[in-house]
Scaffold this motif. Structure first.
Motif, PDB file in Angstrom:
ATOM      1  N   UNK A  71      47.911  38.851  36.012  1.00  0.00           N
ATOM      2  CA  UNK A  71      47.160  37.609  35.825  1.00  0.00           C
ATOM      3  C   UNK A  71      46.650  37.546  34.391  1.00  0.00           C
ATOM      4  N   UNK A  72      46.281  36.345  33.923  1.00  0.00           N
ATOM      5  CA  UNK A  72      45.823  36.208  32.538  1.00  0.00           C
ATOM      6  C   UNK A  72      44.535  36.966  32.229  1.00  0.00           C
ATOM      7  N   UNK A  73      43.693  37.199  33.238  1.00  0.00           N
ATOM      8  CA  UNK A  73      42.456  37.953  33.031  1.00  0.00           C
ATOM      9  C   UNK A  73      41.984  38.485  34.378  1.00  0.00           C
ATOM     10  N   UNK A  74      41.027  39.378  34.348  1.00  0.00           N
ATOM     11  CA  UNK A  74      40.542  39.984  35.573  1.00  0.00           C
ATOM     12  C   UNK A  74      39.903  38.980  36.517  1.00  0.00           C
ATOM     13  N   UNK A  75      39.147  38.020  35.969  1.00  0.00           N
ATOM     14  CA  UNK A  75      38.500  37.027  36.818  1.00  0.00           C
ATOM     15  C   UNK A  75      39.527  36.156  37.517  1.00  0.00           C
ATOM     16  N   UNK A  76      40.643  35.904  36.875  1.00  0.00           N
ATOM     17  CA  UNK A  76      41.700  35.122  37.502  1.00  0.00           C
ATOM     18  C   UNK A  76      42.314  35.878  38.674  1.00  0.00           C
ATOM     19  N   UNK A  77      42.423  37.205  38.544  1.00  0.00           N
ATOM     20  CA  UNK A  77      42.908  38.015  39.669  1.00  0.00           C
ATOM     21  C   UNK A  77      41.937  37.932  40.842  1.00  0.00           C
ATOM     22  N   UNK A  78      40.635  37.958  40.567  1.00  0.00           N
ATOM     23  CA  UNK A  78      39.627  37.838  41.617  1.00  0.00           C
ATOM     24  C   UNK A  78      39.704  36.464  42.275  1.00  0.00           C
ATOM     25  N   UNK A  79      39.818  35.424  41.464  1.00  0.00           N
ATOM     26  CA  UNK A  79      39.927  34.059  41.989  1.00  0.00           C
ATOM     27  C   UNK A  79      41.136  33.933  42.903  1.00  0.00           C
TER      28      UNK A  79
ATOM     29  N   UNK B  43      41.538  44.233  39.111  1.00  0.00           N
ATOM     30  CA  UNK B  43      41.043  44.942  37.934  1.00  0.00           C
ATOM     31  C   UNK B  43      41.222  44.082  36.700  1.00  0.00           C
ATOM     32  N   UNK B  44      40.336  44.256  35.755  1.00  0.00           N
ATOM     33  CA  UNK B  44      40.457  43.606  34.450  1.00  0.00           C
ATOM     34  C   UNK B  44      41.191  44.537  33.499  1.00  0.00           C
ATOM     35  N   UNK B  45      42.365  44.139  33.069  1.00  0.00           N
ATOM     36  CA  UNK B  45      43.129  44.918  32.094  1.00  0.00           C
ATOM     37  C   UNK B  45      42.582  44.731  30.692  1.00  0.00           C
ATOM     38  N   UNK B  46      41.711  43.750  30.525  1.00  0.00           N
ATOM     39  CA  UNK B  46      41.046  43.514  29.239  1.00  0.00           C
ATOM     40  C   UNK B  46      40.233  44.721  28.818  1.00  0.00           C
ATOM     41  N   UNK B  47      39.754  45.475  29.792  1.00  0.00           N
ATOM     42  CA  UNK B  47      38.787  46.526  29.539  1.00  0.00           C
ATOM     43  C   UNK B  47      39.492  47.827  29.134  1.00  0.00           C
ATOM     44  N   UNK B  48      39.217  48.934  29.800  1.00  0.00           N
ATOM     45  CA  UNK B  48      39.658  50.237  29.307  1.00  0.00           C
ATOM     46  C   UNK B  48      41.176  50.386  29.358  1.00  0.00           C
TER      47      UNK B  48
END
Length: 604
Positions: free
Chosen positions: A290-298, A413-418
């Motif tokens: 997904x484009x960002x972690x929040x989008x995966x949650x949504x 998970x947010x791949x933006x992070x670690x």
């Protein structure tokens, strides 16, 4: 709030990108306590210096420029603004959200425009495409809420790519202006099965020496410089597809090689690293980008609503702010158990025993910013008995430290992070547990509805940044424990939030891998807000939103995330004097000195 604008020699970078001089940075420098207050208060001395911000809260200037261009060229007189999305499906969801929250709105004031490449035939290069929702300016708060909560909007690299295409007229308007407001319940068969075939497409890229690819006989270095300089129409589809597959395999635990693409895809699976995904039947095909972690949650929430049933959800534990908003604003609503303790589970269990039904329970492992760990064993038992899904956000723990997939129906998970670490690209992922009772229904839903909207340029950066993911984690774990111990020893600190020292440590340890640590995130609560401000102002680290960076990043998180609801946050243990630290890869002695000096600055 205490403090006045302070300028310190090592932190005179208000509003600059973090890291510095990074066009697509995902953090921004807010170097003093007062600058954080000024940002929340909308004070000009802060806002006028903001070069960027966290992308879902601060729309990147490249995205703003592209939106203005589209409005100037195609907007009707009462269509002042535009929100940009990767597909028409995302745009329709935005329109439906705006319409639902503004029932008296004349639907003719909303418009969806689709932009497509001039060349309609298949190409070996990535093609520009986006959709714009045009709307009147008074609807900005609603449109911005959708952008922030869902993560559906485009990222800055796609905007840069499409702006170049629009200006060069290689991307054009496809559809006439029209009002498109139908909410999406079912969609086209857009899902493209992501093959695990390691062979290259014919006629694309060859490798003569195992390291340097050649195209048409010309050496093409697989490097960040190659991506930036030969972007646009020169971003090879095959190369981007290889990057996506490598990212998914890395998330699946089956790829740890740091070799260049595509050689790394041909390496043997590192079985020692698959313990974090040790579930029968699991494969890389259960990993979705997904484009960002929040989008995966949504989309986890949306998939459960459409594939299972429409029912209330539960948010267990004090969450990252937008997770709760998604559950509250989309679907049947949510019940919030903000303490995330045994008493909350007791209360939930009584409701379940009395016949109440819930669609899902969302939790973080561990939570942010309190670093409390949920009792996954008990939650899983309740879910199996009373038929609800468990969605676990493993961003903070990360799968090299903990193994939580057996307890989840869905991991996000947010791949933006670690996973990335470099603070220069957004990304997210979802994993569906093949042992879940909902697995077949969720996968059938994805066969109809899943869209891979992670921009190819972002995928290339995620792949490159994550090659040393395994090697970074142990050092970050060690550094974070060091900082926790330093903070715990100072009298000005009320307490330190860290999984190792939490009263929920046993729940964390139950899922901790044999060589796993306690992660790189912690927070400290000071006895006095004034002491927290002095400490923060004298702390010689990068300071701004986000976490999981390769460098230490500090933030007065509660102040920044809950400024308009500080009393509400405090009742769950999130006090305004809390400072959060995402610890990086710096030399341990350097970190010891930096934190020691900041603590020494607090008046005795």
């Amino acid at each position: 709030m205490p403090g006045v604008p302070v300028e310190l020699p090592f932190n005179n970078t208000l509003g600059e990108t973090v890291p510095p001089d990074t066009p697509h940075a995902v953090s921004v420098s807010l170097p003093t306590w007062r600058s954080n207050v000024g940002y929340e208060e909308g004070e000009q001395w802060v806002l006028e210096k903001m070069q960027c911000g966290y992308p879902r809260f601060f729309i990147h200037k490249i995205i703003q420029r592209l939106a203005r261009t589209i409005v100037e060229q195609h907007g009707a007189p009462d269509q002042d603004l535009a929100m940009l999305f990767p597909t028409i499906t995302c745009a329709k969801r935005c329109v439906a959200f705006i319409s639902h929250n503004n029932p008296s709105l004349e639907q003719s004031r909303l418009c969806i425009l689709e932009f497509v490449p001039v060349e309609s035939n298949a190409s070996q290069f990535v093609q520009p495409h986006l959709c714009a929702v045009l709307y009147p300016k008074e609807l900005w708060p609603t449109a911005k809420a959708f952008w922030q909560h869902t993560g559906e909007g485009i990222q800055s690299r796609r905007a840069e790519f499409c702006l170049q295409a629009l200006e060069s007229k290689t991307m054009v308007l496809s559809t006439p202006q029209s009002s498109i407001i139908t909410p999406i319940a079912k969609g086209p068969r857009r899902y493209q099965r992501l093959s695990t075939d390691k062979t290259l497409s014919k006629g694309s890229t060859t490798h003569t020496n195992g390291n340097t690819p050649e195209r048409n006989g010309v050496a093409v270095p697989d490097s960040a410089q190659f991506v930036e300089e030969r972007f646009g129409r020169n971003l090879d589809v095959t190369f981007a597809s290889q990057a996506k597959l490598a990212v998914r395999k890395r998330i699946a635990g089956s790829l740890t090689s740091q070799a260049e693409l595509p050689d790394s895809l041909n390496d043997a699976t590192d079985l020692s690293r698959q313990r974090s995904r040790d579930v029968p039947g699991f494969s890389v095909d259960d990993v979705f980008l997904y484009p960002c972690g929040m989008n995966a949650i949504f989309h986890a929430h949306l998939a459960l609503r459409l594939a299972v049933r429409e029912d209330k959800s539960v948010m267990y534990g004090f969450p990252y702010v937008d997770t709760l908003k998604v559950l509250e604003k989309f679907g049947a609503g949510a019940e919030f158990y903000g303490h995330g303790n045994a008493a909350d589970l007791d209360h939930l269990e009584k409701r379940l025993e009395n016949g109440e039904r819930f669609l899902s329970l969302f939790c973080e492992f561990p939570g942010n910013p309190l670093l409390k760990t949920p009792d996954l064993k008990r939650i899983r038992s309740l879910a199996d008995k009373y038929d609800f899904a468990v969605v676990i956000d493993e961003t903070i723990g990360n799968f090299l430290n903990v193994h939580v997939l057996p307890y989840a129906d869905i991991l996000v998970s947010s791949l933006t992070k670690i996973f990335s670490g470099d603070s220069n690209v957004m990304g997210g992922c979802m994993i569906v547990n093949p042992r879940s009772q909902y697995y077949n229904r969720i996968k059938e839903h994805f066969n109809e509805h899943y869209e891979d909207n992670q921009f190819e340029g972002d995928s290339v950066y995620l792949e490159r940044n994550s090659r040393d993911f395994v090697g970074r984690i142990q050092r970050i774990n060690h550094n974070a424990e060091l900082i926790a111990d330093i903070l715990r020893s100072h009298s000005a600190v009320k307490h330190v939030n860290y999984p190792k020292y939490s009263d929920t440590k046993a729940f964390y340890d139950a899922c901790r891998l044999p060589d796993g640590g306690y992660g790189g995130l912690l927070s400290a609560v000071f006895h006095r807000v004034e002491d927290a401000a002095v400490f923060y102002d004298h702390l010689d680290t990068q300071k701004g939103p986000s976490l999981g960076t390769n460098f230490t990043l500090s933030s007065p998180f509660v102040l920044l995330a809950h400024y308009t609801e500080l009393d509400w946050a405090a009742q769950f243990g999130c006090e305004v004097s809390l400072v959060r630290f995402s610890v990086g890869l710096e030399d341990a002695d350097r970190l010891r000195t930096v934190f020691g000096n900041a603590l020494a600055a607090i008046p005795s």
